[in-house]
Design a protein around this motif. Sequence first.
Motif, PDB file in Angstrom:
ATOM      1  N   LYS A 177       0.838  -1.218   0.000  1.00  0.00           N
ATOM      2  CA  LYS A 177       0.000   0.000   0.000  1.00  0.00           C
ATOM      3  C   LYS A 177       0.865   1.258   0.000  1.00  0.00           C
ATOM      4  CE  LYS A 177      -4.230  -1.858   1.853  1.00  0.00           C
ATOM      5  NZ  LYS A 177      -4.964  -2.229   3.058  1.00  0.00           N
ATOM      6  N   ALA A 181       1.080   4.207  -3.106  1.00  0.00           N
ATOM      7  CA  ALA A 181       0.982   5.656  -2.878  1.00  0.00           C
ATOM      8  C   ALA A 181       2.212   6.367  -3.442  1.00  0.00           C
ATOM      9  CB  ALA A 181       0.829   5.940  -1.382  1.00  0.00           C
ATOM     10  N   LYS A 184       2.033   6.737  -7.119  1.00  0.00           N
ATOM     11  CA  LYS A 184       1.118   7.807  -7.538  1.00  0.00           C
ATOM     12  C   LYS A 184       1.629   9.169  -7.087  1.00  0.00           C
ATOM     13  CE  LYS A 184      -2.453   5.672  -5.662  1.00  0.00           C
ATOM     14  NZ  LYS A 184      -3.774   5.524  -5.065  1.00  0.00           N
ATOM     15  N   LYS A 186       1.587  10.285  -4.212  1.00  0.00           N
ATOM     16  CA  LYS A 186       0.566  10.857  -3.328  1.00  0.00           C
ATOM     17  C   LYS A 186       0.949  10.536  -1.882  1.00  0.00           C
ATOM     18  CE  LYS A 186      -4.425  11.321  -2.770  1.00  0.00           C
ATOM     19  NZ  LYS A 186      -4.142  12.467  -1.935  1.00  0.00           N
ATOM     20  N   ASP A 189      -1.642  10.227   1.024  1.00  0.00           N
ATOM     21  CA  ASP A 189      -2.638   9.176   0.779  1.00  0.00           C
ATOM     22  C   ASP A 189      -3.188   8.636   2.107  1.00  0.00           C
ATOM     23  OD1 ASP A 189      -3.547   6.843  -1.168  1.00  0.00           O
ATOM     24  OD2 ASP A 189      -2.666   5.886   0.604  1.00  0.00           O
ATOM     25  N   HIS A 191      -3.947   5.700   3.023  1.00  0.00           N
ATOM     26  CA  HIS A 191      -3.274   4.494   3.519  1.00  0.00           C
ATOM     27  C   HIS A 191      -1.971   4.850   4.243  1.00  0.00           C
ATOM     28  CE1 HIS A 191      -6.036   1.709   1.792  1.00  0.00           C
ATOM     29  NE2 HIS A 191      -5.866   2.182   0.570  1.00  0.00           N
TER      30      HIS A 191
END
Lengths: 321, 321
Positions: A177, A181, A184, A186, A189, A191
Amino acid sequence: MGSLKVPEVVPSPTEDSQRLRKAFQGFGTNEKAIILVLGRRNWRQIKEIRENYEKLYNESLIDRLHSELSGDFRKAVITWTQDPAERDARVAREAMKARWKGIKELQVLVEISCASTPNHLMAVRQAYCSLFDCSLEEDIHASVSPPLQKILVGLVRSYRYDKVIANLEVGKAEASKLHEAIKKNKLDDDHIVWILSTRNVFQLRQTFACYKNLYGNTFDQDIKNCGKGDLESLLNVVVCCIDCPEKHFAKVVRDSILGLGTDEDSLNRAIVTRAEIDLLKVRFEYAEIYKSSLDDDVIGDTSGDYRDFLMTLLGKGPKGV
Amino acid sequence: MGSLKVPEVVPSPTEDSQRLRKAFQGFGTNEKAIILVLGRRNWRQIKEIRENYEKLYNESLIDRLHSELSGDFRKAVITWTQDPAERDARVAREAMKARWKGIKELQVLVEISCASTPNHLMAVRQAYCSLFDCSLEEDIHASVSPPLQKILVGLVRSYRYDKVIANLEVGKAEASKLHEAIKKNKLDDDHIVWILSTRNVFQLRQTFACYKNLYGNTFDQDIKNCGKGDLESLLNVVVCCIDCPEKHFAKVVRDSILGLGTDEDSLNRAIVTRAEIDLLKVRFEYAEIYKSSLDDDVIGDTSGDYRDFLMTLLGKGPKGV
């Protein structure tokens, strides 16, 4: 392990209070006596001294120290003498009220939430509400913008399970996870925030190890590859405080000493808050990373009673009882 | 105000322990004596009795109650005799482990986080970690799906400022944010979760009042207008527990009694957890809403020692000392 050296036979809180009182009286203050008493007691003993002193002399020990001492020495002694939860609540408040809130200011919140025990963090939140007119997370929300806000609020609300337990499957699943992230780009995020602000530090270290195994780079390195902004810097502090708090505090000491002048607030904070926790390990990490002696560097950058006090907390203060 | 009636002169924990021990011994158990002791002591006194009993007789009072009593009476007495934080941690765990997790199960988490003091919620989180093998929020995350998960995790991580303070401007601004989310029919909106899980209850009551002034409907009513799903029901419980916890617990008692059979777990929970807090107000709200007497309805639906014990917590138990 902490560096603080408490004598084998500790005087009673009343005896310590009397010695402090004597150090305050007469012409001039006996700084050495203050260092020998307060610099060699742990926080529970100091709490008893504070209570005892107030009962005996009907004045606050902290107030008296404030009027007797000055400069960096005063600041260090008072920071040390405060209740640890109250001390951190005040440090957090100062960070929130700073006009410029860069990573140096905000990282104290990370230290409190990722490099302290869960019960200490709870005590800080309680102290914050008692001392100020809102909760810690309300202050963060009001004074830090997203995306840092989201991460910091998540962290200070955590109460991590504190037993030594880690699950390999959880580690793999959550490493994946984190990697999603990162791919991306991100970093705030849901998560990432959830994992870093909820899982216990032993699980997180396992997750970081899984991350490296699965994806080659460390999570830390991949965060750095995302950019050089505040978000990346803050997350790097989070990962370091979880993975190896001693390295983080070695860096805080180093940064406070490097360059012209000393950042006494950061130096105090690192030495005072870690003296009872892991300052021996911080000293070791400092030598490993910077090929230099933490003690020598502190001695080189400080002087007088201030230096003696910090060296006492480092377990190497002036001789005497 | 609570309904619990503690005698003016309270026997010492040793005397109480001796009375309990006597009630356990001989042929059969003296349930009335147990009710007269435990049903008339507050949680601090019961804590002392527990500690004292264990020291005197080298056995756990709770274990002994478990072996001496049975049925609903046993469950109610043991629930009452536990430490309140541990009791709520166990209730939360039961909810998390239930195969079917409807609003009836999940609302206990709302009660703990919105209708208790902030310090109690912290104590429950600590107890949860001590008793079980993960934190409360990890269990919620693992066993409740979004969007309920997001709201419940937010709520249990709260530590609300607990002084009576409310700001009209904050109330108006946040009522507007709540209304924006309602208009978008997005009930797990970040603003809703942030506001409901962070602000102190006095501020939230002000915000709800502003909402009604600004938009005509109550926030509660507008949530209902969004739909009849679990998310709407859960948020209605949140708003009710914040706005008027007594109304919420009146409803819990009512629901536990209505229809065929009694839901003893819910009935116990409402009476046991509120006996020291606001059961007099719950009784009043019950009469207002249902035009019926809470005491009569409890008497009508229970019997024997169980009834006597609940009535004792309601301040109307059997006579005697």
